[in-house]
Design a protein around this motif. Structure first.
Motif, mmCIF file in Angstrom:
data_model
loop_
_atom_site.group_PDB
_atom_site.id
_atom_site.type_symbol
_atom_site.label_atom_id
_atom_site.label_comp_id
_atom_site.label_asym_id
_atom_site.label_seq_id
_atom_site.Cartn_x
_atom_site.Cartn_y
_atom_site.Cartn_z
ATOM 1 N N LYS A 860 3.229 38.403 7.793
ATOM 2 C CA LYS A 860 2.787 37.860 6.518
ATOM 3 C C LYS A 860 2.165 36.488 6.729
ATOM 4 C CE LYS A 860 6.594 40.137 4.040
ATOM 5 N NZ LYS A 860 7.807 39.910 3.209
ATOM 6 N N PHE A 861 0.962 36.322 6.205
ATOM 7 C CA PHE A 861 0.305 35.021 6.236
ATOM 8 C C PHE A 861 0.203 34.499 4.807
ATOM 9 C CE2 PHE A 861 -3.449 32.279 5.931
ATOM 10 C CZ PHE A 861 -3.097 31.309 6.855
ATOM 11 N N TYR A 862 0.862 33.378 4.558
ATOM 12 C CA TYR A 862 0.825 32.719 3.264
ATOM 13 C C TYR A 862 -0.178 31.570 3.346
ATOM 14 C CZ TYR A 862 5.376 35.010 2.447
ATOM 15 O OH TYR A 862 6.400 35.912 2.303
ATOM 16 N N ALA A 863 -1.333 31.706 2.713
ATOM 17 C CA ALA A 863 -2.313 30.628 2.720
ATOM 18 C C ALA A 863 -1.762 29.380 2.048
ATOM 19 C CB ALA A 863 -3.606 31.075 2.033
ATOM 20 N N VAL A 864 -0.864 29.576 1.088
ATOM 21 C CA VAL A 864 -0.176 28.472 0.416
ATOM 22 C C VAL A 864 1.314 28.760 0.497
ATOM 23 C CG1 VAL A 864 0.088 27.177 -1.729
ATOM 24 C CG2 VAL A 864 -2.124 28.211 -1.158
ATOM 25 N N GLN A 865 2.030 27.976 1.302
ATOM 26 C CA GLN A 865 3.431 28.307 1.538
ATOM 27 C C GLN A 865 4.304 28.109 0.296
ATOM 28 O OE1 GLN A 865 5.169 25.857 4.603
ATOM 29 N NE2 GLN A 865 4.467 23.931 3.693
ATOM 30 N N ASP A 866 3.786 27.395 -0.700
ATOM 31 C CA ASP A 866 4.558 27.185 -1.924
ATOM 32 C C ASP A 866 4.471 28.369 -2.875
ATOM 33 O OD1 ASP A 866 5.184 24.631 -0.982
ATOM 34 O OD2 ASP A 866 3.376 23.781 -1.875
ATOM 35 N N LEU A 867 3.624 29.347 -2.569
ATOM 36 C CA LEU A 867 3.453 30.505 -3.441
ATOM 37 C C LEU A 867 4.014 31.754 -2.775
ATOM 38 C CD1 LEU A 867 -0.204 29.919 -4.685
ATOM 39 C CD2 LEU A 867 1.916 29.213 -5.789
ATOM 40 N N ASP A 868 4.302 32.766 -3.588
ATOM 41 C CA ASP A 868 4.811 34.025 -3.054
ATOM 42 C C ASP A 868 3.700 34.938 -2.549
ATOM 43 O OD1 ASP A 868 7.437 33.337 -3.573
ATOM 44 O OD2 ASP A 868 7.389 34.164 -5.606
ATOM 45 N N ALA A 869 2.452 34.611 -2.854
ATOM 46 C CA ALA A 869 1.336 35.473 -2.460
ATOM 47 C C ALA A 869 1.099 35.378 -0.956
ATOM 48 C CB ALA A 869 0.077 35.070 -3.218
ATOM 49 N N PHE A 870 0.896 36.522 -0.323
ATOM 50 C CA PHE A 870 0.641 36.540 1.113
ATOM 51 C C PHE A 870 -0.267 37.706 1.453
ATOM 52 C CE2 PHE A 870 4.467 39.069 0.439
ATOM 53 C CZ PHE A 870 4.185 40.236 1.131
ATOM 54 N N ASP A 871 -0.856 37.628 2.638
ATOM 55 C CA ASP A 871 -1.647 38.720 3.198
ATOM 56 C C ASP A 871 -0.827 39.371 4.300
ATOM 57 O OD1 ASP A 871 -4.510 38.578 2.009
ATOM 58 O OD2 ASP A 871 -4.046 36.494 2.490
ATOM 59 N N GLU A 872 -0.702 40.682 4.260
ATOM 60 C CA GLU A 872 0.032 41.426 5.272
ATOM 61 C C GLU A 872 -0.919 41.855 6.380
ATOM 62 O OE1 GLU A 872 2.367 42.505 7.577
ATOM 63 O OE2 GLU A 872 3.597 42.562 5.737
ATOM 64 N N CYS A 873 -0.638 41.423 7.604
ATOM 65 C CA CYS A 873 -1.528 41.727 8.731
ATOM 66 C C CYS A 873 -0.940 42.721 9.719
ATOM 67 C CB CYS A 873 -1.911 40.440 9.456
ATOM 68 S SG CYS A 873 -3.053 39.391 8.514
ATOM 69 N N ALA A 874 0.323 43.091 9.570
ATOM 70 C CA ALA A 874 0.875 44.130 10.445
ATOM 71 C C ALA A 874 0.204 45.457 10.125
ATOM 72 C CB ALA A 874 2.379 44.233 10.258
ATOM 73 N N GLY A 875 -0.405 46.058 11.122
ATOM 74 C CA GLY A 875 -1.122 47.300 10.920
ATOM 75 C C GLY A 875 -2.487 47.116 10.304
ATOM 76 N N ARG A 876 -3.059 45.898 10.386
ATOM 77 C CA ARG A 876 -4.330 45.634 9.726
ATOM 78 C C ARG A 876 -5.255 44.833 10.639
ATOM 79 N NH1 ARG A 876 -3.520 44.856 3.332
ATOM 80 N NH2 ARG A 876 -5.404 46.120 3.432
ATOM 81 N N PHE A 877 -6.499 44.723 10.215
ATOM 82 C CA PHE A 877 -7.506 43.943 10.917
ATOM 83 C C PHE A 877 -8.545 43.510 9.895
ATOM 84 C CE2 PHE A 877 -9.725 47.880 10.421
ATOM 85 C CZ PHE A 877 -11.073 47.574 10.441
ATOM 86 N N GLY A 878 -9.427 42.592 10.283
ATOM 87 C CA GLY A 878 -10.539 42.289 9.397
ATOM 88 C C GLY A 878 -10.919 40.836 9.363
ATOM 89 N N GLN A 879 -12.079 40.573 8.785
ATOM 90 C CA GLN A 879 -12.645 39.238 8.749
ATOM 91 C C GLN A 879 -12.135 38.408 7.577
ATOM 92 O OE1 GLN A 879 -14.805 38.048 11.369
ATOM 93 N NE2 GLN A 879 -13.712 39.865 12.083
#
Length: 992
Positions: A860-879
C-alpha cells in the motif's frame, strides 16, 4: 574415479542450492548427522569449537549460522551458473527484489545498477561489502552495483526488514551484504563471453586475482583487476520493440511522436477563424476566412515535402522513435584493487582494502524534438515555402491584425502583440506560429556517464581481553561522475534562427551542417559523492545462565559518518536553455552523524525437553545527526528463537529503523516557478465555509480578505521548488515471524516459511505533486494547520495581504515527509539434496533442489499518510503510481545434478500476473500474464585448476508481453521481463 572428483561433488553439493534456506544451519550439536550447511562454507564442527563467525544482521560473533531475521544467501556458484557478470543480474531474480536501474535502463536511465528490496526504494536498501558500507554514486547516496567486483564474490546475504539498530541509517527494507573471498593464495584468472541468439549484445569479461601469504604466515595480500565490455542493442533489433506502440481504441497500433522530422506548423484558432470583440464567438466584421489551408486542422500543417504543406495524418505521420533507443545500454568497466591483513602482534592485526572502478555507460534516445510558439518574419521565410503556403500565412497575419483592430474599436485589449503580454510580437509581416520539429540532422541524443569511484579502508582488529575482541577502522569513498550530452539544442539559438528565417524548418532534411552547428549545444554536468566512516566496536561473551545455553554474546561500539554530495550542471543546463535532456539546478550539501550502539544475544536454554534451544536477542543504536530537523534518533530491535526439538525452530523479531534524508532530498537545487494554480482562500466560497475560512486565517490570510478575488491577482502563483533542508527522518517498523523445519527423518531437507510486515512512515515524497495539488490537499482535503501541506502556505503568504508568493514569501513545494508505505507477505524457502548411487563420472552423484519464493499479500502506498486513501501495488504495475510490476507470486528455483566433475543445472524463474494500477483508464492491455523463463547451465572441472561453464538463459526464447500507453519503455518493463531473448554464455576459470 579419483578422490578429487568425490571432493568436487561434495563441495558442489554444499553450494549448488545457491539461494539458501532462511536459517542456513543450526548449531552442529543437533542429534542428526549434518553435512556442510547448504550455501555456506562453515566447517562441519561449527558449534563444537569451530571458528567464530559473524552473520549478516548481527555484529556478535557466534559458532552457528542461526538468524532471527529471514536470511537468504546467494553463493558464488549461482553467478557462474547464470552467466552473470554484473551482480544485479542475479540479485534482481530474487523474489524479495523489485528491479531498480539495470543494464536495460535507457529512459529513464543513468548508467547505474541499483538494488530495491521489497519495492520500497533503492535509497531504503542498505548495501554492504564485507559487512561495511560501500561507495555511493550521486546525491541520492545509493550504491551502484557496477562497482562491486563480482568475480571475487564468495556469497551474498539478503536480510529482510529494518536493520538500522545494527548498521545505522538506510536499512529500512533490509540489508544486502556482498562477501568477498578472503585469504586468496595463488593466481585466479578467468573470462566470460556472452552473446544473444540473434548475434548481438556481446559481453566480454576478463579478470585476474593474485593472492599470497607472507613468509611468516601472519598475513595475506590480494590484488585484482577486471575488464568488462557490454555492447549495445537497439530497440529496432527486436520485433516487440521495433515500433513505439500506443493504445488505439481496443488495439495496439504503431504510434510514436507527433513531433516529426518534416516539421508541423499550427496557428491559434482565433487567428484562423477570428472572434468577436469580447472573445466569445465568430467575428462578424470585418469578415475573415474560417480556415486557411492545412493550418485549420487540429494538428496543423505537415510538411511531407519541403515547403509544401499537407494535412497531418494521425497517427500515420507520427515519428517512430523506438529504433533509435537503446534496449541494452553499452558499458565499459575497468576495476583494480587489493586487500590484505597482517598480524603485527598477538593483539593487533592490521587490515586494508582499496578499490578503484572506472565505469562508462551511455544512454541514447532519438533525435531532439523541439516545439514552441514562434513569431516568424514572413518575408524571411518566404523562400522556404510554396506560394500557396506563403499566401495562407499572409492571410493569417491579416486575420490577427483585423482582430486586434476590432477589439481596439470595442475598447478591449489586443489578442496579439506585445500589449497582449508579449506572447507574440504581432506586427504586420510577423505571424505567430506553433512549430514543432524533430532535429534529425543533429543525430541521436546521447548521454555518456563516466564514473570514477574509489574506496580505501584501513583498520585494526584483535583480542582485547578475556573473551572479547575489538575492531576499529576508517574508510573513505568518493565517486566523481562526468556526463557529456550530445544532440542537445539551444532553445534560445533555435528560436532566433527560426524567427529570423536563418534556418528552414519547413520539411525534413532542410538543415545544413552550418545550421546544425548554429543551434546545437554540447552540455555537461558533474557529480561528486563522498562517504567517510570511522567505526570501533567490541564483541565478546559474559557467561551463561547455566541452563545449557551458550554464553551471552554482546557487542558495543561507536561510529561516525559524514556524507556529502554535489551536482554541478554547466551554465546551459542550469539556465534551462537546453532542449533534449532535462535541465538541472546545482546541488551541494553534507551532514554527519555520531552513533553509539549495542547488541545482545542471550541463549537461555538448550538441550532440555521442549527446549532444544531458546534464545533472545536485542539491539539498540542512538544517532545524533548534524541535521537540525533530524537531531537525535533511536533505533532498536528485539527477537526470539525457540526450537522445541532439533527439527523445528520458531522465530520472530521486531525492528525499528530510520533513514535520514539524503543530500539530494535535502539540498537539491531550489528555483522559483510560476505554475498555474488556484488559491482556495481567494474563492468566494471560502468566506462562507467556516472550516476553510478558519484555515485561511491560520495560514496567514487577513480575516477581511478571505474569499476576495484580490487575494490572487494572477492565475499563476510563484513558489519555490526543489530540496527541503527541514526534512525529518523516515521511520519503519518491521515484524517478522517464521518457522524453520529440518526433519531428521528426511535428511538434507530444509524448509522455512517467514511472514514479513513492513511499515514506513514519514516517507519522503514531493509535496502534493505540485503547488496546486498542495493547495487542494491543505484547504479542501486534510484541513489541518499542522500538516506539511498547510505549513508550506503558513510560511509562504505575505502577512500584510495574505497573497502567496508575494514580496519574497514563497511556499516551498519540494520534498516533504508526507507519504507512507505498508507491505506484507510470506517468504518460502526449500532446499533438498538427494544422493544417488549412480553417475556417469563417478559411482555416485547427487541431486540438489532449491526453491525461493515470495507471496506479497499487500503493498500500500499512501500519498498522504494522514489519510486512509492508498494505492495497492501488490499484483499491479503502471505509470500512475506503482511503476515496475510487483506480482503477488514470484519465485526462483534450481535443480542441479552433480556428477563428479560435471554439474548440470536448470533454473526456473516465475513472475505472477499483474494488472494495471490506473482504474480510471481502460488500456488495451490491462493485465500482464504470468511469465516463466527457464535457463540451462553446465559446469565441468577439467582439472583441479581449470573449470569451464557454459549455458543458455531463456532457452525457450520467452518474449515480454507487449503493452501500449502504460509501458515504461520498449513496449514493456525491461528491468523485469527478459528483452534479449535466448542468450548464450561460456566462461573459464584457472587457478594455480
Amino acid at each position: 574415479m579419483s578422490n578429487r572428483y568425490n571432493k568436487a561433488a561434495l563441495l558442489a553439493g554444499t553450494i549448488m542450492a545457491s539461494l539458501v534456506i532462511a536459517t542456513p544451519a543450526h548449531a552442529q550439536s543437533d542429534s542428526q548427522p549434518q553435512e556442510n550447511p547448504v550455501g555456506t562454507d562453515i566447517d562441519a564442527d561449527a558449534g563444537t569449537g569451530g571458528e567464530a563467525i559473524v552473520v549478516t544482521g548481527s555484529r556478535i560473533q557466534r559458532r552457528d549460522l542461526t538468524s532471527t531475521s529471514p536470511l537468504a544467501t546467494v553463493q558464488d556458484e549461482e553467478f557462474k551458473l547464470s552467466g552473470a557478470v554484473n551482480v544485479e543480474q542475479v540479485i534482481n531474480t530474487l523474489p524479495q527484489v523489485v528491479p531498480g536501474a539495470t543494464s536495460f535502463s535507457n529512459n529513464p536511465g543513468g548508467g547505474v545498477a541499483t538494488l530495491n528490496l521489497r519495492g520500497i526504494g533503492a535509497a531504503r536498501t542498505l548495501v554492504l561489502v564485507n559487512g561495511r558500507r560501500w561507495v555511493s554514486y550521486d546525491t541520492s547516496q545509493v550504491v551502484d552495483l557496477n562497482t562491486i567486483p563480482q568475480f571475487l564474490l564468495d556469497s551474498v546475504d539478503v536480510v529482510t526488514g529494518g536493520a538500522s539498530a545494527v548498521y545505522g541509517s538506510d536499512a529500512l527494507s533490509g540489508v544486502v551484504n556482498f562477501r568477498l573471498k578472503q585469504d586468496l593464495s595463488g593466481v585466479e584468472a578467468g573470462g566470460q563471453y556472452s552473446i544473444t541468439d540473434r548475434g548481438d549484445g556481446a559481453r566480454y569479461q576478463g579478470y585476474l586475482a593474485v593472492g599470497a601469504n607472507t613468509s611468516d604466515g601472519r598475513g595475506n595480500v590480494t590484488a585484482f583487476a577486471e575488464y568488462y565490455n557490454r555492447k549495445a542493442v537497439f530497440q529496432g533489433a527486436r520485433d516487440f520493440s521495433r515500433f513505439a506502440l500506443g493504445d488505439d481504441g481496443d488495439v495496439l497500433s504503431p504510434g510514436g511522436s507527433p513531433t516529426t522530422p518534416q516539421g508541423r506548423v499550427s496557428v491559434a484558432p482565433t487567428a484562423v477563424v477570428g472572434v468577436d470583440p469580447d472573445g466569445t464567438g465568430p467575428l462578424q466584421a470585418p469578415t475573415l476566412v474560417r480556415g486557411v489551408g492545412n493550418y485549420a486542422t487540429a494538428f496543423g500543417a505537415n510538411f511531407g515535402s519541403p515547403g509544401v504543406s499537407d494535412v497531418f495524418d494521425v497517427p500515420g505521420d507520427y515519428y517512430n522513435y523506438a529504433p533509435a533507443n537503446y534496449l541494452q545500454v553499452p558499458q565499459e568497466r575497468y576495476t583494480i584493487g587489493g586487500y590484505g591483513h597482517y598480524e603485527i602482534s598477538d593483539a593487533v592485526t592490521a587490515f586494508v582494502e582499496a578499490t578503484f572502478v572506472n565505469n562508462r555507460v551511455a544512454n541514447e534516445l532519438a533525435a531532439t524534438p523541439v516545439g514552441g510558439t514562434f513569431n516568424v518574419n514572413l518575408a524571411a521565410v518566404q523562400p522556404y515555402l510554396s506560394a500557396a503556403d506563403f499566401a495562407a500565412l499572409q492571410q493569417i497575419d491579416a486575420n490577427e491584425t483585423a482582430i486586434n483592430a476590432a477589439r481596439a474599436a470595442a475598447g478591449l485589449a489586443p489578442l496579439f502583440g506585445p500589449q497582449a503580454g508579449g506572447l507574440n510580437a504581432q506586427d504586420p509581416g510577423i505571424v505567430q506560429l506553433g512549430i514543432s520539429r524533430r532535429i534529425l540532422e543533429t543525430g541521436a541524443r546521447n548521454a555518456l556517464d563516466e564514473r570514477n569511484a574509489f574506496r580505501v579502508l584501513a583498520g585494526v582488529r584483535g583480542p582485547a581481553f578475556a573473551n572479547w575482541n575489538y575492531e576499529a577502522y576508517y574508510s573513505y569513498a568518493r565517486t566523481r561522475n562526468a556526463q557529456i550530452q550530445s544532440g542537445n539544442i539551444s532553445q534560445s539559438a533555435y528560436r532566433r534562427a527560426v524567427e529570423n528565417g536563418d534556418i528552414n524548418v519547413f520539411g525534413a532534411g532542410t538543415l545544413s551542417q552550418a545550421d546544425v552547428d548554429g543551434i546545437s549545444i554540447l552540455a555537461q554536468n558533474g557529480e561528486v559523492s563522498t562517504l567517510q566512516v570511522a567505526s570501533a566496536s567490541l564483541s565478546g561473551t559474559l557467561g551463561s545462565f547455566g541452563w545449557g545455553g551458550d554464553a551471552i554474546g554482546l557487542a558495543i561500539g561507536a561510529e561516525y559518518r559524514k556524507v556529502g554530495a554535489e551536482f554541478i550542471p554547466d551554465t546551459a543546463l542550469s539556465s534551462g536553455d537546453v532542449v533534449g535532456f532535462n535541465a538541472g539546478d546545482p546541488t551541494a550539501g553534507s551532514y554527519s552523524v555520531k552513533e553509539v550502539f549495542g547488541e545482545v544475544r542471550v541463549p537461555l536454554i538448550a538441550d532440555r525437553p521442549f527446549f532444544h534451544r531458546l534464545e533472545l536477542n536485542g539491539a539498540a543504536r542512538y544517532s545524533d545527526y548534524s541535521l537540525e530537523a533530524v537531531g537525535g534518533t533511536w533505533t532498536y530491535a528485539g527477537g526470539a528463537e525457540w526450537a522445541p526439538f532439533a527439527d523445528l525452530t520458531f522465530r520472530g523479531q521486531y525492528q525499528r529503523a530510520v533513514r535520514a534524508p539524503n543530500v539530494g532530498e535535502l539540498f537539491g537545487g531550489q528555483s522559483n516557478g510560476f505554475p498555474g494554480a488556484t488559491d482556495p482562500c481567494a474563492l468566494a466560497s471560502a468566506a462562507t465555509d467556516a472550516t476553510v475560512r478558519d484555515l485561511c486565517i491560520q495560514t496567514g490570510v487577513p480575516a477581511g480578505l478571505v474569499g476576495t478575488a484580490g487575494l490572487q491577482p494572477a492565475t499563476q502563483i510563484q513558489g519555490l521548488f526543489g530540496g527541503n533542508p527541514d526534512l525529518e527522518e523516515e521511520t519503519s517498523d518491521t515484524y517478522t515471524a517464521g518457522v524453520v523445519f529440518r526433519p531428521s527423518f528426511i535428511p538434507r531437507l530444509n524448509i522455512a516459511v517467514d511472514y514479513f510486515n513492513i511499515k514506513v512512515e514519514n516517507y519522503i515524497s514531493t509535496l502534493g505533486g505540485g503547488l496546486n495539488g498542495a493547495l487542494n490537499l491543505c484547504y479542501n482535503v486534510i484541513q489541518d494547520i499542522n500538516s506539511a501541506y498547510c505549513q508550506a502556505f503558513a510560511t509562504g503568504r505575505n502577512p500584510a495581504n495574505g497573497q502567496i508568493g508575494d514580496s519574497g514569501f514563497l511556499p516551498l513545494i519540494g520534498n516533504a515527509n508526507v507519504a507512507k508505505v505498508e507491505t506484507a507477505g510470506v517468504d518460502f524457502q526449500v532446499d533438498y539434496s538427494l544422493p544417488l548411487n549412480m553417475g556417469l563420472f563417478d559411482e555416485s552423484s547427487k541431486l540438489n533442489f532449491f526453491f525461493l519464493g515470495t507471496y506479497t499479500d499487500t503493498f500500500k502506498f499512501y500519498a498522504v499518510q494522514d489519510l486512509d486513501a492508498f494505492d495497492e501495488c501488490a499484483g499491479r504495475f503502471g505509470q500512475l503510481v506503482c511503476g515496475n510490476p510487483q506480482p503477488k507470486w514470484k519465485w526462483s528455483s534450481r535443480l542441479s545434478w552433480i556428477d563428479g566433475p560435471l554439474t548440470t543445472s536448470i533454473r526456473w524463474r516465475h513472475l505472477g500476473k499483474v494488472r494495471d494500477d490506473d482504474d480510471s483508464t481502460d488500456y488495451v492491455v490491462e493485465e500482464l500474464k504470468a511469465y516463466n523463463v527457464f535457463d540451462l547451465a553446465l559446469g565441468f572441472d577439467i582439472t583441479e585448476q581449470l573449470s569451464l561453464s557454459m549455458g543458455v538463459n531463456n532457452i525457450f526464447d520467452k518474449k515480454p508481453q507487449v503493452i501500449g500507453d502504460n509501458q515504461e519503455q520498449a513496449n514493456t518493463y525491461p528491468g523485469v521481463y527478459d528483452v534479449l531473448g535466448r542468450d548464450y554464455f561460456v566462461s573459464a576459470s584457472l587457478k594455480f
